[in-house]
Write a protein that holds these residues in place. Structure first.
Motif: not given
Length: 449
Positions: A437-446
């Motif tokens: 979900g965080m990857r889908a929301a583009d908030i997973w730390p780079a």
């Protein structure tokens, strides 16, 4: 730890708590904030709110009170139209969700239920070119699935539009950002529970709809306000966001939080603290934790022992403490609650959707102060709707939560909780299945590959 906390050992603390018991300071600050037309990130109302908070901090006696400006993507809504075109023709009230792009889309209406990853996967190819319908709540027995996660998954599945249906009755379309600090991939709007019920039925009948959104995203600015109490080389950061969505007064979310911080700071101001306390009000939480990110970049995080994020406190009777994978923070919150005969409900699991996140991501032990709604209803309730108004707030909750927040911060100035390692934080998020979900929301730390 509870035996180590002795209010009688500090006459100045006892007197400060006594004054707070009858103080109208939190309520008066809440009143001034909720009188503003709106406090949407980057708006003139948010700028005026920052000025009011600065005046409050100065009147409390914080040192070095200053306003720090930062850039952000300012979103403004225009007109929104939502209509079912088949099997009947009828219109429904809808409000654009922040960072929705302008757009005019048509397609089948596909109901993905609660918007969980499993339900979106089950919808499969039906979502390609469709207008996806999802509820604002999540089934009992699992962690709460954030709106941005559901939106990211349906957009990735090829949906052309997104309908976010409230689960709370009262003709209250919900709002909430589709992504952080930038325009989203597809148009998205909030609809009421009553409209959502009809739309779900039309989806069962192979219905089709049309969604038209007018909105703009431009370069803008916001600001943080912060000052300090005490001194030393290390500090505790006590913060709350003062911005709010433009559809309501933002009393619960998060006028209550700022009022609690102001009340807590007034209690702490006359005390001899064991380390510096930085008291901050940050902008643009609702559109991407942008102010908290700017504050974290400004500070030396190696010198920050802990952050106390007041987002949700003051709304309801019992304080709820999110300890975000830190056993030391959980123990401290429990000991304060026990020592003063106040229920402080612990939630140990971390989440990335409030202003503690830029600090926690860097390993800073983080305590989020929320409050527990009575009953078993999940979700925001009146939050993020036009019903988020001042009369929902009980002044007694503001006072008592300000007192508890001050006690927690005071104890933290005498503590040195260990950092939260990346692997511990990532494991805790993985246990809750946050990563997709965080990857889908583009908030997973780079840097978390």
């Amino acid at each position: 730890m509870s035996e180590e906390i002795d209010i009688d050992a500090d006459d100045s603390l006892e007197r400060a708590l006594g004054r707070a018991w009858s103080s109208d300071r939190p309520w008066n600050l809440l009143t001034r904030l909720t009188e503003l037309p709106n406090r949407m990130g980057g708006s003139p109302g948010e700028r005026r709110a920052a000025e009011l908070v600065r005046e409050e901090f100065e009147s409390i006696g914080l040192a070095d009170v200053r306003t720090a400006e930062f850039p952000m993507a300012r979103w403004e809504r225009g007109e929104t139209e939502l209509a079912v075109t088949d099997p009947v023709e009828r219109s429904f009230r809808a409000i654009a969700l922040p960072y929705s792009p302008a757009g005019d889309v048509e397609g089948p209406i596909v109901d993905v239920g609660y918007g969980t990853p499993e339900e979106i996967e089950d919808a499969g190819e039906a979502l390609d070119g469709a207008i996806a319908l999802s509820s604002t709540t999540t089934p009992p027995g699992r962690r709460f699935v954030h709106r941005m996660e559901t939106f990211g998954h349906v957009a990735a599945a090829g949906a052309a539009g997104f309908l976010f249906a409230n689960h709370v009755s009262g003709q209250l379309p919900p709002t909430g950002s589709l992504r952080f600090d930038g325009e989203a991939a597809i148009p998205g709007v909030g609809v009421s529970r009553e409209a959502g019920d009809w739309l779900a039925e039309y989806a069962e009948r192979a219905g089709r709809g049309r969604l038209r959104v007018e909105a703009t995203t431009t370069e803008g600015t916001s600001r943080n306000v912060h000052g300090t109490l005490g001194g030393g080389d290390e500090e505790i950061v006590l913060l709350a966001h003062y911005d709010a969505h433009d559809v309501g007064e933002g009393a619960l979310d998060n006028g209550c939080g700022v009022a609690v911080v102001g009340g807590a700071a007034a209690i702490l101001a006359p005390l001899e603290l064991d380390c510096r306390v930085r008291v901050a009000a940050v902008g643009c939480e609702e559109v991407g934790l942008i102010g908290a990110e700017a504050l974290a970049e400004e500070l030396d995080l190696d010198a920050v022992r802990a952050v106390v994020n007041v987002d949700g406190a003051g709304r309801f009777r019992n304080l709820k403490a999110y300890s975000h994978a830190s056993d030391a923070i959980a123990d401290l919150a429990e000991s304060v609650g026990e020592a003063f005969g106040q229920p402080v409900l612990d939630e140990p699991d971390p989440h990335p959707f409030s202003d503690h996140w830029p600090f926690l991501r860097a390993g800073v032990p983080s305590l989020q102060l929320h409050s527990e709604r009575e009953g078993d209803e999940r979700g925001r309730g009146w939050g993020h709707t036009e019903a988020d108004t001042r009369e929902k707030v009980d002044p007694r909750n503001l006072r008592e939560h300000a007192m508890l927040a001050a006690l927690l911060v005071s104890e933290l100035t005498r503590a040195d909780p260990p950092r939260v390692p990346d692997d511990v934080l990532r494991a805790a998020l993985a246990d809750q299945e946050y990563e997709p979900g965080m990857r889908a929301a583009d908030i997973w730390p780079a840097d978390w590959t």
